[in-house]
Design a protein around this motif. Structure first.
Motif, PDB file in Angstrom:
ATOM      1  N   ARG A 151       0.545  -1.077   0.487  1.00  0.00           N
ATOM      2  CA  ARG A 151       0.026   0.214   0.390  1.00  0.00           C
ATOM      3  C   ARG A 151       0.922   0.942   0.088  1.00  0.00           C
ATOM      4  NH1 ARG A 151      -5.641  -0.455   1.765  1.00  0.00           N
ATOM      5  NH2 ARG A 151      -5.829   1.379   2.186  1.00  0.00           N
ATOM      6  N   ALA A 152       2.153   1.453   0.898  1.00  0.00           N
ATOM      7  CA  ALA A 152       2.454   2.301   0.623  1.00  0.00           C
ATOM      8  C   ALA A 152       3.337   2.686  -0.332  1.00  0.00           C
ATOM      9  CB  ALA A 152       3.513   2.753   1.651  1.00  0.00           C
ATOM     10  N   ALA A 153       4.167   2.064  -1.445  1.00  0.00           N
ATOM     11  CA  ALA A 153       4.869   1.321  -1.920  1.00  0.00           C
ATOM     12  C   ALA A 153       3.910   2.608  -3.197  1.00  0.00           C
ATOM     13  CB  ALA A 153       5.666   0.477  -2.864  1.00  0.00           C
ATOM     14  N   PHE A 154       2.587   1.523  -3.518  1.00  0.00           N
ATOM     15  CA  PHE A 154       1.472   2.084  -4.567  1.00  0.00           C
ATOM     16  C   PHE A 154       1.478   3.716  -4.751  1.00  0.00           C
ATOM     17  CE2 PHE A 154       1.275  -1.866  -6.058  1.00  0.00           C
ATOM     18  CZ  PHE A 154       1.619  -2.283  -6.991  1.00  0.00           C
ATOM     19  N   ALA A 155       0.889   3.614  -2.739  1.00  0.00           N
ATOM     20  CA  ALA A 155       0.706   5.499  -2.626  1.00  0.00           C
ATOM     21  C   ALA A 155       2.371   6.608  -3.381  1.00  0.00           C
ATOM     22  CB  ALA A 155       0.273   5.453  -1.239  1.00  0.00           C
ATOM     23  N   GLY A 156       3.087   5.803  -3.125  1.00  0.00           N
ATOM     24  CA  GLY A 156       4.507   6.468  -3.083  1.00  0.00           C
ATOM     25  C   GLY A 156       4.475   6.757  -4.589  1.00  0.00           C
ATOM     26  N   LEU A 157       4.211   6.301  -5.456  1.00  0.00           N
ATOM     27  CA  LEU A 157       3.573   6.071  -7.103  1.00  0.00           C
ATOM     28  C   LEU A 157       3.003   6.872  -7.527  1.00  0.00           C
ATOM     29  CD1 LEU A 157       4.796   2.658  -8.101  1.00  0.00           C
ATOM     30  CD2 LEU A 157       6.180   4.392  -8.350  1.00  0.00           C
ATOM     31  N   ASP A 158       1.841   6.816  -6.917  1.00  0.00           N
ATOM     32  CA  ASP A 158       0.533   7.865  -6.892  1.00  0.00           C
ATOM     33  C   ASP A 158       0.382   9.043  -6.620  1.00  0.00           C
ATOM     34  OD1 ASP A 158      -1.949   7.469  -8.132  1.00  0.00           O
ATOM     35  OD2 ASP A 158      -3.066   6.741  -6.688  1.00  0.00           O
ATOM     36  N   GLY A 159       1.761   9.190  -5.495  1.00  0.00           N
ATOM     37  CA  GLY A 159       1.739  10.580  -5.077  1.00  0.00           C
ATOM     38  C   GLY A 159       0.649  11.011  -4.492  1.00  0.00           C
ATOM     39  N   ARG A 160       0.191   9.888  -3.838  1.00  0.00           N
ATOM     40  CA  ARG A 160      -1.016   9.851  -2.939  1.00  0.00           C
ATOM     41  C   ARG A 160      -0.368   9.853  -0.632  1.00  0.00           C
ATOM     42  NH1 ARG A 160      -4.404   6.099  -1.638  1.00  0.00           N
ATOM     43  NH2 ARG A 160      -3.326   4.201  -2.916  1.00  0.00           N
ATOM     44  N   ALA A 182      11.644   4.154  -0.143  1.00  0.00           N
ATOM     45  CA  ALA A 182      12.072   3.974  -1.026  1.00  0.00           C
ATOM     46  C   ALA A 182      11.079   2.203  -1.265  1.00  0.00           C
ATOM     47  CB  ALA A 182      13.661   3.434  -0.003  1.00  0.00           C
ATOM     48  N   LEU A 183      10.279   2.294  -0.310  1.00  0.00           N
ATOM     49  CA  LEU A 183       9.439   0.764  -0.645  1.00  0.00           C
ATOM     50  C   LEU A 183       8.870   0.614  -1.580  1.00  0.00           C
ATOM     51  CD1 LEU A 183       7.462   1.173   2.901  1.00  0.00           C
ATOM     52  CD2 LEU A 183       9.409  -0.529   2.237  1.00  0.00           C
ATOM     53  N   SER A 184       9.193   1.134  -2.990  1.00  0.00           N
ATOM     54  CA  SER A 184       7.847   1.289  -3.970  1.00  0.00           C
ATOM     55  C   SER A 184       9.478   0.835  -4.532  1.00  0.00           C
ATOM     56  CB  SER A 184       7.647   3.132  -4.130  1.00  0.00           C
ATOM     57  OG  SER A 184       6.985   4.036  -4.398  1.00  0.00           O
ATOM     58  N   GLU A 185      10.570   1.636  -5.116  1.00  0.00           N
ATOM     59  CA  GLU A 185      11.217   0.857  -5.782  1.00  0.00           C
ATOM     60  C   GLU A 185      11.617  -0.585  -5.553  1.00  0.00           C
ATOM     61  OE1 GLU A 185      16.622   1.462  -6.845  1.00  0.00           O
ATOM     62  OE2 GLU A 185      15.243   2.623  -5.560  1.00  0.00           O
ATOM     63  N   ARG A 186      11.169  -0.800  -4.394  1.00  0.00           N
ATOM     64  CA  ARG A 186      11.944  -2.495  -3.601  1.00  0.00           C
ATOM     65  C   ARG A 186      10.858  -3.345  -3.719  1.00  0.00           C
ATOM     66  NH1 ARG A 186      14.420   0.340   1.856  1.00  0.00           N
ATOM     67  NH2 ARG A 186      16.427   0.865   0.968  1.00  0.00           N
ATOM     68  N   VAL A 187       9.633  -2.454  -4.290  1.00  0.00           N
ATOM     69  CA  VAL A 187       8.738  -3.725  -4.892  1.00  0.00           C
ATOM     70  C   VAL A 187       8.669  -3.928  -6.054  1.00  0.00           C
ATOM     71  CG1 VAL A 187       6.385  -3.794  -4.595  1.00  0.00           C
ATOM     72  CG2 VAL A 187       6.995  -3.221  -2.247  1.00  0.00           C
ATOM     73  N   LEU A 188       8.766  -2.864  -6.996  1.00  0.00           N
ATOM     74  CA  LEU A 188       8.329  -2.858  -8.315  1.00  0.00           C
ATOM     75  C   LEU A 188       9.438  -3.892  -8.293  1.00  0.00           C
ATOM     76  CD1 LEU A 188       8.334   0.817  -9.806  1.00  0.00           C
ATOM     77  CD2 LEU A 188       6.756  -0.968  -9.672  1.00  0.00           C
ATOM     78  N   PRO A 245       2.997   6.944 -13.151  1.00  0.00           N
ATOM     79  CA  PRO A 245       3.646   6.034 -13.887  1.00  0.00           C
ATOM     80  C   PRO A 245       3.822   4.696 -14.527  1.00  0.00           C
ATOM     81  CG  PRO A 245       3.898   7.241 -11.761  1.00  0.00           C
ATOM     82  CD  PRO A 245       3.336   7.451 -11.862  1.00  0.00           C
ATOM     83  N   TRP A 246       3.841   4.864 -15.745  1.00  0.00           N
ATOM     84  CA  TRP A 246       3.993   3.470 -16.422  1.00  0.00           C
ATOM     85  C   TRP A 246       3.183   2.287 -15.650  1.00  0.00           C
ATOM     86  CZ3 TRP A 246       6.535  -0.915 -18.293  1.00  0.00           C
ATOM     87  CH2 TRP A 246       5.784  -1.521 -19.173  1.00  0.00           C
ATOM     88  N   VAL A 247       4.380   2.236 -14.695  1.00  0.00           N
ATOM     89  CA  VAL A 247       4.932   1.119 -14.458  1.00  0.00           C
ATOM     90  C   VAL A 247       3.736   0.589 -13.542  1.00  0.00           C
ATOM     91  CG1 VAL A 247       6.519   2.183 -12.242  1.00  0.00           C
ATOM     92  CG2 VAL A 247       6.778  -0.746 -13.763  1.00  0.00           C
ATOM     93  N   ASP A 274      16.467   0.208   7.120  1.00  0.00           N
ATOM     94  CA  ASP A 274      16.649   1.057   8.270  1.00  0.00           C
ATOM     95  C   ASP A 274      17.003   2.520   7.985  1.00  0.00           C
ATOM     96  OD1 ASP A 274      16.648  -0.848  10.495  1.00  0.00           O
ATOM     97  OD2 ASP A 274      18.838  -0.785  10.321  1.00  0.00           O
ATOM     98  N   ASP A 275      17.130   2.478   6.785  1.00  0.00           N
ATOM     99  CA  ASP A 275      17.093   3.755   5.646  1.00  0.00           C
ATOM    100  C   ASP A 275      15.819   4.541   4.727  1.00  0.00           C
ATOM    101  OD1 ASP A 275      17.149   1.793   3.783  1.00  0.00           O
ATOM    102  OD2 ASP A 275      18.184   2.182   2.575  1.00  0.00           O
ATOM    103  N   ASP A 276      14.363   3.988   5.601  1.00  0.00           N
ATOM    104  CA  ASP A 276      13.314   4.664   5.132  1.00  0.00           C
ATOM    105  C   ASP A 276      12.752   4.929   6.015  1.00  0.00           C
ATOM    106  OD1 ASP A 276      11.506   5.161   2.053  1.00  0.00           O
ATOM    107  OD2 ASP A 276      10.723   4.043   4.077  1.00  0.00           O
ATOM    108  N   PRO A 277      11.901   5.821   6.646  1.00  0.00           N
ATOM    109  CA  PRO A 277      11.169   6.493   7.290  1.00  0.00           C
ATOM    110  C   PRO A 277       9.868   6.148   7.798  1.00  0.00           C
ATOM    111  CG  PRO A 277      11.390   8.310   6.138  1.00  0.00           C
ATOM    112  CD  PRO A 277      12.025   7.331   5.858  1.00  0.00           C
ATOM    113  N   VAL A 278       9.174   5.795   6.175  1.00  0.00           N
ATOM    114  CA  VAL A 278       7.706   4.883   5.846  1.00  0.00           C
ATOM    115  C   VAL A 278       7.735   3.263   6.130  1.00  0.00           C
ATOM    116  CG1 VAL A 278       5.986   4.279   4.103  1.00  0.00           C
ATOM    117  CG2 VAL A 278       7.260   6.241   3.422  1.00  0.00           C
ATOM    118  N   ALA A 279       8.939   3.070   5.842  1.00  0.00           N
ATOM    119  CA  ALA A 279       8.834   1.162   6.089  1.00  0.00           C
ATOM    120  C   ALA A 279       9.252   1.166   7.913  1.00  0.00           C
ATOM    121  CB  ALA A 279      10.820   0.773   5.520  1.00  0.00           C
ATOM    122  N   GLN A 280      10.256   2.382   8.146  1.00  0.00           N
ATOM    123  CA  GLN A 280      10.026   1.886  10.370  1.00  0.00           C
ATOM    124  C   GLN A 280       8.783   2.419  10.543  1.00  0.00           C
ATOM    125  OE1 GLN A 280      13.281   5.626  10.131  1.00  0.00           O
ATOM    126  NE2 GLN A 280      14.873   4.063   9.694  1.00  0.00           N
TER     127      GLN A 280
END
Length: 225
Positions: free
Chosen positions: A55-64, A69-75, A92-94, A120-126
């Protein structure tokens, strides 16, 4: 629980694909909380964490939501990457092929993304890990009883692979759970032996428990037949 301690009183927390907590009294399960399945419960489980990651990964891609960094990692987990292209709606087309892959998964398979939250490097993941720890601590608080003091045995892939989560759970429920120790267990074989002996009428004290553990450890040694 019996795989981690010979104590007859204490607490158990299973956090793998699902999640549940229990209070043990006199060697019997006295109370349980959660373990209700992915649709209505299992807060803090592998599925729950994986779902939050997606959810966080797609919200980041969508702008919501915030960029993460979870977006890149999920992709990357899906074999995809953001290449700057946009669809007709400016997104994003992807996202389209990524969504097709995610929705093709069985719900339980969403847990495959859970490990991505422990970067540890991403506040959303934390934030996801902190929320998982809070949810698991709340499950334990539900079964806690001030009269019952004993160890907390934690099992399941989420807690056994991520010691930092165990530390956060311990800190979060320090005032609500009368646990005397925190023990992580990844193999239930010892517990099966303990339960079998008790069913046969034998007493399993600390010494017998240590003998069982040592014996099973030796049988798992390389070269043992």
């Amino acid at each position: 629980y019996c795989a981690g301690t010979p104590a007859l009183d204490g607490y158990a927390l299973v956090a793998g694909t699902g999640a549940t907590g229990a209070r043990i009294e006199g060697g019997e399960v006295a109370a349980v909380a959660d373990g209700l399945g992915w649709l209505v419960g299992d807060v803090g489980s592998g599925f729950w964490i994986g779902h939050q990651v997606v959810r966080a990964a797609f919200a980041g891609l969508d702008g919501r939501g915030p960029r993460t960094a979870l977006s890149e990692r999920v992709l990357a987990d899906l074999g995809l990457a953001e290449d700057g292209r946009r669809d007709e709606f400016g997104r994003p087309w992807v996202m389209a092929p990524a969504l097709r892959q995610v929705y093709a998964l069985r719900p339980v398979e969403v847990s495959r993304f859970a490990h991505l939250a422990f970067a540890d490097d991403d506040p959303v993941a934390q934030g996801i890990v902190a929320a998982a720890a809070s949810g698991l601590a709340a499950t334990l608080a539900t079964v806690a009883d001030a009269r019952v003091r004993g160890p907390l045995v934690l099992a399941g892939g989420v807690v056994s692979r991520h010691p930092r989560l165990v530390q956060t759970i311990a800190a979060t429920c320090a005032d609500t759970l009368p646990a005397t120790d925190y023990l992580t267990q990844s193999d239930g074989t010892t517990g099966a032996a303990v339960l079998a002996l008790r069913e046969a009428g034998d007493t399993v004290d600390a010494h017998v428990f240590d003998v069982i553990t040592a014996t099973l450890t030796s049988l798992r040694a390389p070269g043992t037949v």
